[in-house]
Design an enzyme around this catalytic site. Sequence first.
Site, PDB file in Angstrom:
ATOM      1  N   LYS A   1       5.384  14.512 -32.041  1.00 41.23           N
ATOM      2  CA  LYS A   1       5.821  13.408 -32.902  1.00 41.23           C
ATOM      3  C   LYS A   1       4.612  12.688 -33.473  1.00 41.23           C
ATOM      4  O   LYS A   1       3.512  12.705 -32.880  1.00 41.23           O
ATOM      5  CB  LYS A   1       6.714  12.407 -32.176  1.00 41.23           C
ATOM      6  CG  LYS A   1       6.085  11.639 -31.009  1.00 41.23           C
ATOM      7  CD  LYS A   1       5.285  10.381 -31.397  1.00 41.23           C
ATOM      8  CE  LYS A   1       4.514   9.796 -30.235  1.00 41.23           C
ATOM      9  NZ  LYS A   1       3.517   8.812 -30.502  1.00 41.23           N
TER      10      LYS A   1
ATOM     11  N   ASP B   1       9.469   8.197 -25.572  1.00 35.81           N
ATOM     12  CA  ASP B   1       9.499   9.121 -26.720  1.00 35.81           C
ATOM     13  C   ASP B   1      10.447  10.311 -26.508  1.00 35.81           C
ATOM     14  O   ASP B   1      10.670  11.082 -27.430  1.00 35.81           O
ATOM     15  CB  ASP B   1       8.096   9.712 -26.963  1.00 35.81           C
ATOM     16  CG  ASP B   1       7.069   8.653 -27.315  1.00 35.81           C
ATOM     17  OD1 ASP B   1       7.446   7.633 -27.912  1.00 35.81           O
ATOM     18  OD2 ASP B   1       5.886   8.863 -26.990  1.00 35.81           O
TER      19      ASP B   1
END
Length: 304
Positions: free
Chosen positions: A10, A144
């Site tokens: 990410k 996350d």
Amino acid sequence: MSTTVRVPAKINLCLGVGPVRADGFHPLATVYQAVDLHDEVRATVRDDDQITVVVHTELDSRVEIAVVPEDDDNLAVRAARLLREHAGVSTGIDLAIRKVIPVAGGMAGGSADAAASLVACNEAWGTGLSRAELESLAAQLGSDVPFLLHGGNAIGGGRGETISPVLAQGSYHWVFAMAHEGLSTKAVYAEFDRLNAHERVPDPEVPDGLLAALRAGDAEALGESLSNDLTEAALALRPELEDTLSIGLEAGALGAILSGSGPTALFLASDEQHSLDIAFALSSASSCADVVQSRGPVTGARLA
Ligand code: ATP
């Protein structure tokens, strides 16, 4: 039976960080994008009840796998244990992680492996948990992890684990400059707190300009609205990253920021050729260990 899952890294297109909470976490307002840099997790069911993990990478890779734990501290193992407990499974599993995402690079490699492990173990054990159940386990594993199951673009709130959809179009060309050594997320947040000890840190917000740029699929506007509240703290710990960011900007990047808590630096390019030019300029910088061209957004953890 073996199951392999691919999972992306990410990046944070913006990372707004609020004042530290009583539980030690910081409230975040972020826009995540999943990018085309993938780890793979293979899960193979065992006859006994052991859970094991091995970590490997390509021969010519610069990824520092020596610092990735091959025991219960590995986030992929934690994910397998949590799923096993939740689903009441009695057999064990062997996990094999092929690492491509830089370690401690601010690209959530460990969280990515946790997300991949949830999907791979759910399939290999045949536990049949729904996407919603996997998301709830993911949120217990780390801020996350839910986004890495999801992929694409998404707004992250809470401490990052509450994700909501964002209206977006376009595919973006990125260049990633990897640093020689990872940076501890904890150390960067501690430096952020130290630097802001006498300030009133406002509640974080996602900038309207960034959402408008994504809605329009406008790379130039997106480049101008990239932001990261951890920049000052990460640069205080790694001053040489300033050179990395300048080199990419001088090569004409539409925008440049650190990825999450760093030290990986991100550069937005307008097309393939532009991204090649930026990568070339960065490849001779002494502050960069490796330079990678990538695209985003891509989907989250999926069976390979
Ligand atoms: P984030 O962006 O989520 O803050 P990061 O990308 O900076 O994280 P990671 O690569 O996730 O950092 O690794 C942070 C630390 O977590 C490593 O130094 C390592 O000790 C530990 N770790 C545990 N499991 C893993 C894993 N599967 N892959 C990488 N690191 C792991």
